[in-house]
Motif scaffolding. Structure first.
Motif, PDB file in Angstrom:
ATOM      1  N   PRO A   7      82.393   8.373  73.843  1.00  0.00           N
ATOM      2  CA  PRO A   7      81.757   7.425  72.624  1.00  0.00           C
ATOM      3  C   PRO A   7      80.556   6.995  72.348  1.00  0.00           C
ATOM      4  O   PRO A   7      79.303   7.669  72.749  1.00  0.00           O
ATOM      5  CB  PRO A   7      82.370   5.844  73.588  1.00  0.00           C
ATOM      6  N   TYR A   8      80.269   5.964  71.194  1.00  0.00           N
ATOM      7  CA  TYR A   8      79.190   5.621  70.963  1.00  0.00           C
ATOM      8  C   TYR A   8      79.517   4.638  69.734  1.00  0.00           C
ATOM      9  O   TYR A   8      80.998   3.689  69.681  1.00  0.00           O
ATOM     10  CB  TYR A   8      78.556   6.797  70.138  1.00  0.00           C
ATOM     11  N   THR A   9      78.624   3.983  69.448  1.00  0.00           N
ATOM     12  CA  THR A   9      78.478   2.341  68.891  1.00  0.00           C
ATOM     13  C   THR A   9      78.175   2.156  67.285  1.00  0.00           C
ATOM     14  O   THR A   9      77.407   2.482  66.906  1.00  0.00           O
ATOM     15  CB  THR A   9      78.424   1.633  69.912  1.00  0.00           C
ATOM     16  N   ILE A  10      79.409   2.017  66.438  1.00  0.00           N
ATOM     17  CA  ILE A  10      78.244   1.661  65.189  1.00  0.00           C
ATOM     18  C   ILE A  10      77.445   0.518  65.706  1.00  0.00           C
ATOM     19  O   ILE A  10      79.146  -0.696  65.742  1.00  0.00           O
ATOM     20  CB  ILE A  10      79.384   2.114  63.648  1.00  0.00           C
ATOM     21  N   THR A  11      77.039   0.208  64.946  1.00  0.00           N
ATOM     22  CA  THR A  11      76.377  -1.106  65.305  1.00  0.00           C
ATOM     23  C   THR A  11      75.434  -1.347  64.055  1.00  0.00           C
ATOM     24  O   THR A  11      74.622  -1.091  62.802  1.00  0.00           O
ATOM     25  CB  THR A  11      74.728  -1.547  65.927  1.00  0.00           C
ATOM     26  N   ASN A  12      75.412  -3.244  64.102  1.00  0.00           N
ATOM     27  CA  ASN A  12      74.415  -3.702  62.671  1.00  0.00           C
ATOM     28  C   ASN A  12      74.935  -3.591  61.270  1.00  0.00           C
ATOM     29  O   ASN A  12      73.960  -3.634  60.397  1.00  0.00           O
ATOM     30  CB  ASN A  12      72.693  -3.272  63.156  1.00  0.00           C
ATOM     31  N   CYS A  13      75.986  -3.433  60.785  1.00  0.00           N
ATOM     32  CA  CYS A  13      76.627  -3.199  59.722  1.00  0.00           C
ATOM     33  C   CYS A  13      76.711  -4.873  59.447  1.00  0.00           C
ATOM     34  O   CYS A  13      76.441  -5.527  60.266  1.00  0.00           O
ATOM     35  CB  CYS A  13      78.096  -2.993  59.710  1.00  0.00           C
ATOM     36  N   VAL A  29      83.300   0.405  68.423  1.00  0.00           N
ATOM     37  CA  VAL A  29      83.218   1.587  69.626  1.00  0.00           C
ATOM     38  C   VAL A  29      83.756   3.010  68.872  1.00  0.00           C
ATOM     39  O   VAL A  29      85.362   2.544  69.388  1.00  0.00           O
ATOM     40  CB  VAL A  29      83.255   1.175  71.111  1.00  0.00           C
ATOM     41  N   ILE A  30      83.332   4.215  69.010  1.00  0.00           N
ATOM     42  CA  ILE A  30      84.560   4.912  69.130  1.00  0.00           C
ATOM     43  C   ILE A  30      83.995   6.080  70.080  1.00  0.00           C
ATOM     44  O   ILE A  30      82.932   6.392  70.521  1.00  0.00           O
ATOM     45  CB  ILE A  30      84.213   5.597  67.981  1.00  0.00           C
ATOM     46  N   ASP A  31      86.032   6.733  70.970  1.00  0.00           N
ATOM     47  CA  ASP A  31      85.464   7.751  71.628  1.00  0.00           C
ATOM     48  C   ASP A  31      86.645   7.660  71.777  1.00  0.00           C
ATOM     49  O   ASP A  31      88.009   7.461  70.952  1.00  0.00           O
ATOM     50  CB  ASP A  31      85.813   6.232  72.429  1.00  0.00           C
ATOM     51  N   GLU A  32      87.008   9.222  72.009  1.00  0.00           N
ATOM     52  CA  GLU A  32      87.865  10.110  71.539  1.00  0.00           C
ATOM     53  C   GLU A  32      88.481  10.489  70.177  1.00  0.00           C
ATOM     54  O   GLU A  32      89.998  10.425  70.177  1.00  0.00           O
ATOM     55  CB  GLU A  32      88.777   9.605  72.719  1.00  0.00           C
ATOM     56  N   GLU A 389      87.507  11.837  62.984  1.00  0.00           N
ATOM     57  CA  GLU A 389      87.734  11.563  63.880  1.00  0.00           C
ATOM     58  C   GLU A 389      86.651  10.884  65.134  1.00  0.00           C
ATOM     59  O   GLU A 389      86.486  11.179  66.082  1.00  0.00           O
ATOM     60  CB  GLU A 389      88.340  13.076  65.186  1.00  0.00           C
ATOM     61  N   GLY A 390      85.398  10.205  64.142  1.00  0.00           N
ATOM     62  CA  GLY A 390      84.476   9.831  64.647  1.00  0.00           C
ATOM     63  C   GLY A 390      83.695  10.487  64.763  1.00  0.00           C
ATOM     64  O   GLY A 390      82.329  10.923  64.892  1.00  0.00           O
ATOM     65  N   LYS A 391      83.893  12.128  64.047  1.00  0.00           N
ATOM     66  CA  LYS A 391      82.559  13.218  63.490  1.00  0.00           C
ATOM     67  C   LYS A 391      82.009  13.257  62.808  1.00  0.00           C
ATOM     68  O   LYS A 391      82.881  12.761  61.532  1.00  0.00           O
ATOM     69  CB  LYS A 391      83.340  14.692  63.699  1.00  0.00           C
ATOM     70  N   MET A 392      80.664  12.822  62.364  1.00  0.00           N
ATOM     71  CA  MET A 392      80.083  12.700  60.937  1.00  0.00           C
ATOM     72  C   MET A 392      80.086  13.997  60.208  1.00  0.00           C
ATOM     73  O   MET A 392      79.937  15.104  60.048  1.00  0.00           O
ATOM     74  CB  MET A 392      78.753  12.698  60.991  1.00  0.00           C
TER      75      MET A 392
END
Lengths: 402, 402
Positions: A7-13, A29-32, A389-392
């Motif tokens: 997982p990772y988290t997108i913050t401060n948008c 929060v993004i996971d799987e 899918e959460g991938k950049m």
């Protein structure tokens, strides 16, 4: 900068365009490959997105990526002569042109915030490969078009493509149009659709000439033909429909067929007609947006398409009932629904197919005007980052804090 | 990077969109604010423009820069209720909002390749100052709108603004519309137009409601009123005209009045109607393009407006006779003609009001598809550099060799 782990988290948008409305001061929060939570929680690495808006990924539900080599060719012509000139060049196109074209189209779409698309062209195996290479969701398949290729070869190709399903690639059956295939080919496509349980994607009721031709051949309007041949149903994806009749819309709704509106292409190719968004939405028809191919638009930008869809309705009806929130939905959530995927929305449990929009040129920007700024002002050039899918899968000017 | 001295030479452009057609491998020498030569010659510093297209500066011939503070407000409404809501906020607008708004609009327009614009709003003195500060050509002046301000005060302001002419600022008289001023105000505006020899810029025949209202007040259609009151002539600039009749077009042509088409705004505000580009062009009427204000578009991008103008014609006429080259001319050369300036063209002797377009996203790009790529694909975000009188008034990612 890569995202190495979930997982990772997108913050401060600055803003998050979620299915609960426009949110501020939340973490995502993004996971799987999915959105796990929207709120206070922070998990794993943090992607700090000051000055950006987080929104759902966009869907280009009708395009022809392999035609990029022809963009800018024969721009100022009506559909009839245009198609004749385009087909002439296509008949001697090299396979490599198509592969490179699809690749360039994909790069352009990712850079413009498109996370999924439906493709109709003659190089489906390129799309199998490119969807994995770039991590973009592609629905593609061989195209029945009798003057181009023996339908039995297309049959074989479809069976082969059907085995290539992957997390990013979905096989479909393409039928160019009722006027470009015989009834026999049409029935072959139908048989494959049922046997392989695949979507069938087709140009339908794009021009008035098509109506005359189909009426001459079958004694019926195009959607009526699809209904009477047993093709119209939840697997069919009908693109264009600018000349659809009110009773055919009823039949689309009751059959659960899905529709794609391509306003810019219809206007540029001078097809006339009229696509009544309100009637489709009120009848609960799944309705997405498409740019059509790079030769008939010429941009592959769903932001511009959303604005165009609103403008065309307003011009035709002299009223403003179709607005930003309708077309934003058509450009994202409805596109995912059409593809049978749980995405196109910022909500817990949905696919993490997301875009980060640079707000720099979208001023003034508030919760109240966020949706309309995305529709009436933004273009694909405002994208900072595209996630599938959460991938950049595309990024420009963004960095990650570990 | 600054250009410190003239003469200098623009070199190495991929393409030059000149009045002789699309050129390659030419240098363009700029001196004393004008294009001195196009060919082999190189003089002074060199601005190397690999990967770029040199084209004429664009004109936004109808806008309301001071409304930027309202962008995104009341987006999804028809013109009637929209105007009511907008006027309500405007009635309590602070002068500073207008000044900052005009400033932001100018920055956005320069960044999008607009070198000149015509403004209708309530802060003309800001425009006097800002046109000098940013080096952009502005035509602006006080606006007659009876419910907002006493016409006699406007009279005084116009006389004052008329003395502020500068290389970049041109005074004009603005009249909101026939339905928003009395006949007395109209005649006052006419008198000032003649006495001070200033252009008179006005919203005309924008909606069907306006036609009914003007017919009720004057017993005539809007352009007929302007003709019978002696206002219609070579000084008048008529914006919108979506509801103009065929006989009024004849009268516009014979009077040498000039016209501005604002397709996006007309569509977004659901005004219906139809602007027949071919009829205007065939009658030799000077015809430019406008974005209208940031609240009714919402972008201030003449590239997008050029595409929209083509699309709307094609949708209305079901044919493709209006194409890229017509709207490119409307967006540049015709705009300069409307302003009475020798610009909007890349030719020897013309004003060096020019743009450099980054070709990066405009692919494939050839001599043959350059014009249509600029119209159907490019947006203002593709601009690398904007020059007015040869001075760099906006630049991004360009460097100079000395």
């Amino acid at each position: 900068m890569e995202i190495r782990h979930q997982p990772y988290t997108i913050t401060n948008c600055d803003f998050v365009l979620s299915s609960r409305g426009v949110l501020r001061h939340v973490n995502v929060v993004i996971d799987e490959g999915k959105i796990q939570s929207i709120g206070r929680e922070r998990v794993g690495d943090e992607l700090s997105c000051v000055g950006m808006t987080l929104a759902p990924g966009l869907v280009n539900a009708h395009t022809h990526t392999g035609m990029m080599y022809l963009r800018g060719y024969s721009d100022d012509q009506e559909l009839g002569p245009w198609l004749k000139r385009v087909w002439e060049v296509e008949s001697r196109a090299k396979e490599e042109w198509m592969r490179l074209s699809s690749e360039l189209s994909i790069i352009e779409m990712l850079a413009g915030g498109i996370t999924a698309f439906i493709d109709m062209y003659f190089n489906p195996f390129d799309l199998v490969q490119l969807s994995t290479k770039y991590g973009v969701r592609a629905a593609a398949g061989p195209t029945f078009l009798d003057s181009f290729k023996d339908p039995h070869e297309i049959d074989k190709e479809i069976r082969e493509v059907a085995r290539k399903r992957s997390p990013t690639f979905s096989p479909i059956i393409n039928v160019h149009s009722l006027y470009a295939v015989s009834r026999q080919t049409l029935l072959l496509a139908k048989q494959l659709m049922e046997e392989l349980d695949l979507p069938l994607h087709m140009h339908v009721s794009e021009t008035r000439d098509e109506l005359f031709e189909v009426k001459r051949l079958y004694g019926k309007f195009p959607v009526e033909v699809l209904a009477s041949e047993g093709i119209l149903g939840s697997r069919t994806i009908l693109a264009h429909l600018g000349w659809v009749s009110s009773w055919e819309i009823v039949s689309i709704a009751s059959s659960k067929a899905r529709a794609v509106h391509c306003p810019t292409s219809n206007m540029k190719l001078a097809t006339g007609g009229f696509f009544p968004i309100n009637e489709f939405l009120q009848k609960g028809i799944t309705l997405a947006l498409g740019t059509d191919g790079p030769v008939s638009n010429n941009s592959l930008d769903i932001f511009r398409e959303m604005k165009q869809a609103v403008l065309l309705q307003r011009h035709g009806y002299w009223e403003a009932s179709v607005g930003a929130r309708h077309v934003l939905k058509m450009g994202s959530q409805e596109g995912y629904k059409l593809l049978g995927l749980n995405g196109g929305e910022v909500k817990e449990g949905a696919l993490a197919d997301l875009i980060l929009i640079d707000n720099k040129w979208l001023r003034p920007l508030t919760e109240a005007n966020l949706e309309s700024s995305l529709v009436y002002l933004a273009t694909g050039r405002d994208i900072s980052c595209t996630l599938v899918e959460g991938k950049m899968v595309y990024q420009r000017g963004i960095s990650m804090k570990r």
